[in-house]
Scaffold this motif. Structure first.
Motif, PDB file in Angstrom:
ATOM      1  N   LEU A 226      25.993  39.897  42.310  1.00 15.62           N
ATOM      2  CA  LEU A 226      26.444  41.111  41.623  1.00 15.62           C
ATOM      3  C   LEU A 226      25.303  41.756  40.842  1.00 15.62           C
ATOM      4  CD1 LEU A 226      29.939  39.840  40.506  1.00 15.62           C
ATOM      5  CD2 LEU A 226      29.514  41.759  42.063  1.00 15.62           C
ATOM      6  N   ASP A 227      24.518  40.947  40.149  1.00 18.00           N
ATOM      7  CA  ASP A 227      23.371  41.470  39.401  1.00 18.00           C
ATOM      8  C   ASP A 227      22.397  42.184  40.340  1.00 18.00           C
ATOM      9  OD1 ASP A 227      24.494  40.367  37.121  1.00 18.00           O
ATOM     10  OD2 ASP A 227      22.983  38.789  36.893  1.00 18.00           O
ATOM     11  N   ALA A 228      22.104  41.550  41.477  1.00 19.47           N
ATOM     12  CA  ALA A 228      21.155  42.129  42.436  1.00 19.47           C
ATOM     13  C   ALA A 228      21.676  43.443  43.016  1.00 19.47           C
ATOM     14  CB  ALA A 228      20.877  41.132  43.562  1.00 19.47           C
ATOM     15  N   ALA A 229      23.007  43.576  43.103  1.00 16.19           N
ATOM     16  CA  ALA A 229      23.607  44.786  43.664  1.00 16.19           C
ATOM     17  C   ALA A 229      23.870  45.856  42.598  1.00 16.19           C
ATOM     18  CB  ALA A 229      24.905  44.423  44.380  1.00 16.19           C
ATOM     19  N   GLY A 230      23.507  45.559  41.350  1.00 13.74           N
ATOM     20  CA  GLY A 230      23.680  46.552  40.288  1.00 13.74           C
ATOM     21  C   GLY A 230      24.994  46.471  39.545  1.00 13.74           C
ATOM     22  N   TYR A 231      25.715  45.385  39.710  1.00 16.49           N
ATOM     23  CA  TYR A 231      26.997  45.196  39.023  1.00 16.49           C
ATOM     24  C   TYR A 231      26.852  44.103  37.968  1.00 16.49           C
ATOM     25  CZ  TYR A 231      28.388  47.645  43.253  1.00 16.49           C
ATOM     26  OH  TYR A 231      28.478  48.548  44.280  1.00 16.49           O
ATOM     27  N   ASP A 232      25.958  44.331  37.025  1.00 20.84           N
ATOM     28  CA  ASP A 232      25.634  43.303  36.034  1.00 20.84           C
ATOM     29  C   ASP A 232      26.431  43.439  34.745  1.00 20.84           C
ATOM     30  OD1 ASP A 232      24.469  45.646  35.179  1.00 20.84           O
ATOM     31  OD2 ASP A 232      22.518  44.756  34.761  1.00 20.84           O
ATOM     32  N   ASP A 233      27.454  44.282  34.747  1.00 23.45           N
ATOM     33  CA  ASP A 233      28.220  44.527  33.527  1.00 23.45           C
ATOM     34  C   ASP A 233      29.670  44.043  33.611  1.00 23.45           C
ATOM     35  OD1 ASP A 233      28.969  46.408  35.407  1.00 23.45           O
ATOM     36  OD2 ASP A 233      29.001  48.087  33.992  1.00 23.45           O
ATOM     37  N   ILE A 234      29.929  43.105  34.512  1.00 24.38           N
ATOM     38  CA  ILE A 234      31.290  42.580  34.672  1.00 24.38           C
ATOM     39  C   ILE A 234      31.472  41.391  33.726  1.00 24.38           C
ATOM     40  CG2 ILE A 234      32.950  41.541  36.268  1.00 24.38           C
ATOM     41  CD1 ILE A 234      31.465  42.990  38.541  1.00 24.38           C
ATOM     42  N   PRO A 235      32.475  41.448  32.840  1.00 22.73           N
ATOM     43  CA  PRO A 235      32.706  40.325  31.925  1.00 22.73           C
ATOM     44  C   PRO A 235      33.211  39.084  32.665  1.00 22.73           C
ATOM     45  CG  PRO A 235      34.376  42.033  31.617  1.00 22.73           C
ATOM     46  CD  PRO A 235      33.396  42.551  32.630  1.00 22.73           C
ATOM     47  N   GLY A 236      33.183  37.946  31.984  1.00 25.54           N
ATOM     48  CA  GLY A 236      33.514  36.644  32.573  1.00 25.54           C
ATOM     49  C   GLY A 236      34.726  36.611  33.480  1.00 25.54           C
ATOM     50  N   ASN A 237      35.898  36.856  32.946  1.00 25.16           N
ATOM     51  CA  ASN A 237      37.103  36.799  33.768  1.00 25.16           C
ATOM     52  C   ASN A 237      37.219  37.989  34.715  1.00 25.16           C
ATOM     53  OD1 ASN A 237      38.251  34.349  33.016  1.00 25.16           O
ATOM     54  ND2 ASN A 237      39.240  35.223  31.228  1.00 25.16           N
ATOM     55  N   GLY A 238      36.311  38.935  34.595  1.00 18.11           N
ATOM     56  CA  GLY A 238      36.319  40.081  35.487  1.00 18.11           C
ATOM     57  C   GLY A 238      36.096  39.693  36.940  1.00 18.11           C
ATOM     58  N   LEU A 239      35.310  38.633  37.166  1.00 22.57           N
ATOM     59  CA  LEU A 239      35.087  38.157  38.539  1.00 22.57           C
ATOM     60  C   LEU A 239      36.406  37.754  39.182  1.00 22.57           C
ATOM     61  CD1 LEU A 239      31.926  35.868  38.244  1.00 22.57           C
ATOM     62  CD2 LEU A 239      32.041  38.214  39.041  1.00 22.57           C
TER      63      LEU A 239
ATOM     64  N   ILE B 224      50.040  48.935  36.728  1.00 20.16           N
ATOM     65  CA  ILE B 224      49.407  48.247  37.853  1.00 20.16           C
ATOM     66  C   ILE B 224      47.915  48.550  37.804  1.00 20.16           C
ATOM     67  CG2 ILE B 224      49.293  48.077  40.381  1.00 20.16           C
ATOM     68  CD1 ILE B 224      51.950  47.122  39.274  1.00 20.16           C
ATOM     69  N   VAL B 225      47.080  47.540  38.023  1.00 21.49           N
ATOM     70  CA  VAL B 225      45.644  47.758  38.105  1.00 21.49           C
ATOM     71  C   VAL B 225      45.202  47.584  39.550  1.00 21.49           C
ATOM     72  CG1 VAL B 225      45.102  47.213  35.703  1.00 21.49           C
ATOM     73  CG2 VAL B 225      45.133  45.384  37.386  1.00 21.49           C
ATOM     74  N   THR B 226      44.330  48.474  39.984  1.00 22.27           N
ATOM     75  CA  THR B 226      43.785  48.437  41.338  1.00 22.27           C
ATOM     76  C   THR B 226      42.277  48.657  41.256  1.00 22.27           C
ATOM     77  OG1 THR B 226      44.237  50.802  41.610  1.00 22.27           O
ATOM     78  CG2 THR B 226      45.886  49.271  42.479  1.00 22.27           C
ATOM     79  N   LEU B 227      41.602  48.283  42.315  1.00 25.32           N
ATOM     80  CA  LEU B 227      40.156  48.471  42.382  1.00 25.32           C
ATOM     81  C   LEU B 227      39.804  49.928  42.659  1.00 25.32           C
ATOM     82  CD1 LEU B 227      39.083  45.419  44.585  1.00 25.32           C
ATOM     83  CD2 LEU B 227      38.752  45.691  42.126  1.00 25.32           C
ATOM     84  N   THR B 228      38.749  50.385  42.035  1.00 26.33           N
ATOM     85  CA  THR B 228      38.157  51.670  42.373  1.00 26.33           C
ATOM     86  C   THR B 228      37.181  51.439  43.526  1.00 26.33           C
ATOM     87  OG1 THR B 228      36.321  51.332  40.864  1.00 26.33           O
ATOM     88  CG2 THR B 228      38.291  52.459  39.969  1.00 26.33           C
TER      89      THR B 228
ATOM     90  N   ALA C 188      31.805  45.968  44.427  1.00 19.35           N
ATOM     91  CA  ALA C 188      31.468  44.742  43.689  1.00 19.35           C
ATOM     92  C   ALA C 188      32.189  43.544  44.306  1.00 19.35           C
ATOM     93  CB  ALA C 188      31.830  44.894  42.215  1.00 19.35           C
ATOM     94  N   ALA C 189      33.441  43.736  44.686  1.00 18.03           N
ATOM     95  CA  ALA C 189      34.211  42.653  45.317  1.00 18.03           C
ATOM     96  C   ALA C 189      33.564  42.205  46.617  1.00 18.03           C
ATOM     97  CB  ALA C 189      35.653  43.107  45.560  1.00 18.03           C
ATOM     98  N   GLU C 190      33.015  43.152  47.370  1.00 21.79           N
ATOM     99  CA  GLU C 190      32.358  42.804  48.637  1.00 21.79           C
ATOM    100  C   GLU C 190      31.087  41.991  48.384  1.00 21.79           C
ATOM    101  OE1 GLU C 190      32.000  46.572  50.646  1.00 21.79           O
ATOM    102  OE2 GLU C 190      34.187  46.728  50.850  1.00 21.79           O
ATOM    103  N   ALA C 191      30.318  42.351  47.356  1.00 21.50           N
ATOM    104  CA  ALA C 191      29.118  41.581  47.009  1.00 21.50           C
ATOM    105  C   ALA C 191      29.506  40.170  46.568  1.00 21.50           C
ATOM    106  CB  ALA C 191      28.327  42.287  45.909  1.00 21.50           C
TER     107      ALA C 191
ATOM    108  N   ILE D 199      39.451  38.793  38.401  1.00 24.53           N
ATOM    109  CA  ILE D 199      40.307  39.956  38.631  1.00 24.53           C
ATOM    110  C   ILE D 199      39.815  40.757  39.830  1.00 24.53           C
ATOM    111  CG2 ILE D 199      41.045  42.170  37.671  1.00 24.53           C
ATOM    112  CD1 ILE D 199      41.175  40.786  34.945  1.00 24.53           C
ATOM    113  N   ILE D 200      38.529  41.059  39.866  1.00 24.51           N
ATOM    114  CA  ILE D 200      37.988  41.864  40.960  1.00 24.51           C
ATOM    115  C   ILE D 200      38.137  41.126  42.288  1.00 24.51           C
ATOM    116  CG2 ILE D 200      35.840  42.799  41.913  1.00 24.51           C
ATOM    117  CD1 ILE D 200      35.112  43.569  38.975  1.00 24.51           C
ATOM    118  N   GLY D 201      37.800  39.848  42.319  1.00 23.64           N
ATOM    119  CA  GLY D 201      37.944  39.064  43.547  1.00 23.64           C
ATOM    120  C   GLY D 201      39.388  38.943  43.983  1.00 23.64           C
TER     121      GLY D 201
END
Length: 158
Positions: A32-45, A100-104, A110-113, A47-49
């Motif tokens: 995620l960091d390498a792809a530019g998504y370095d601002d996701i908080p801990g439990n965010g992984l 309801i929360v959904t991915l943008t 970010a989920a794909e990375a 949720i996004i996954g």
């Protein structure tokens, strides 16, 4: 400990689980960091996954249960992910009191990375221990999860 005993036979399972989780977490964070998504908080992984795997969105109440966090904690996590462009909130058509929360698009990328990093770890694990051991690992972890669910059914305060 004799020389024929592997080191992991002398470590409690809970500690092994924690450290094994770190293997996945570090690989996903690095990707995620390498792809530019370095601002996701801990439990965010999580949720996004999870949203990427599931169909559609997830009610915030479900996130609270699955992450074992308070309504306030879930709200703050979702707020952070919304403000950083990973999630969006929409009212539940069936129950307007639910959100309801959904991915943008950014969240999906970010989920794909994250998924690619997870797949690399899965493939390496499979290559190192083989399909039978991976299946046994899944069965054992599934059993642990079922034990927790059964305990919750018996005693919801558990």
């Amino acid at each position: 400990m004799d020389q024929d005993t592997p080191w992991y036979d002398n470590v409690v399972i809970a500690a092994l689980l924690r450290h094994a989780r770190t293997t996945y977490g570090k690989a996903m964070r690095d990707a995620l960091d390498a792809a530019g998504y370095d601002d996701i908080p801990g439990n965010g992984l999580y949720i996004i996954g999870g949203l990427a795997i599931g169909a559609g969105g997830v009610p915030i109440r479900q996130l609270m249960r699955e992450l074992s966090i308070t309504k306030q904690g879930a709200g703050q996590l979702v707020d952070t992910l919304v403000s950083r462009g990973y999630l969006q909130r929409t009212p539940d058509e069936a129950d307007r009191r639910q959100i309801i929360v959904t991915l943008t698009e950014r969240g999906q990328a970010a989920a794909e990375a994250q998924a690619a990093a997870r797949a690399r770890i899965d493939a390496e694990l499979l290559a190192r221990v083989g399909p039978d051991d991976v299946a046994a690992l899944r069965r054992a972890l599934g059993t642990l999860i079922n034990m927790r669910h059964e305990a919750e059914l018996e005693d919801p305060a558990h």
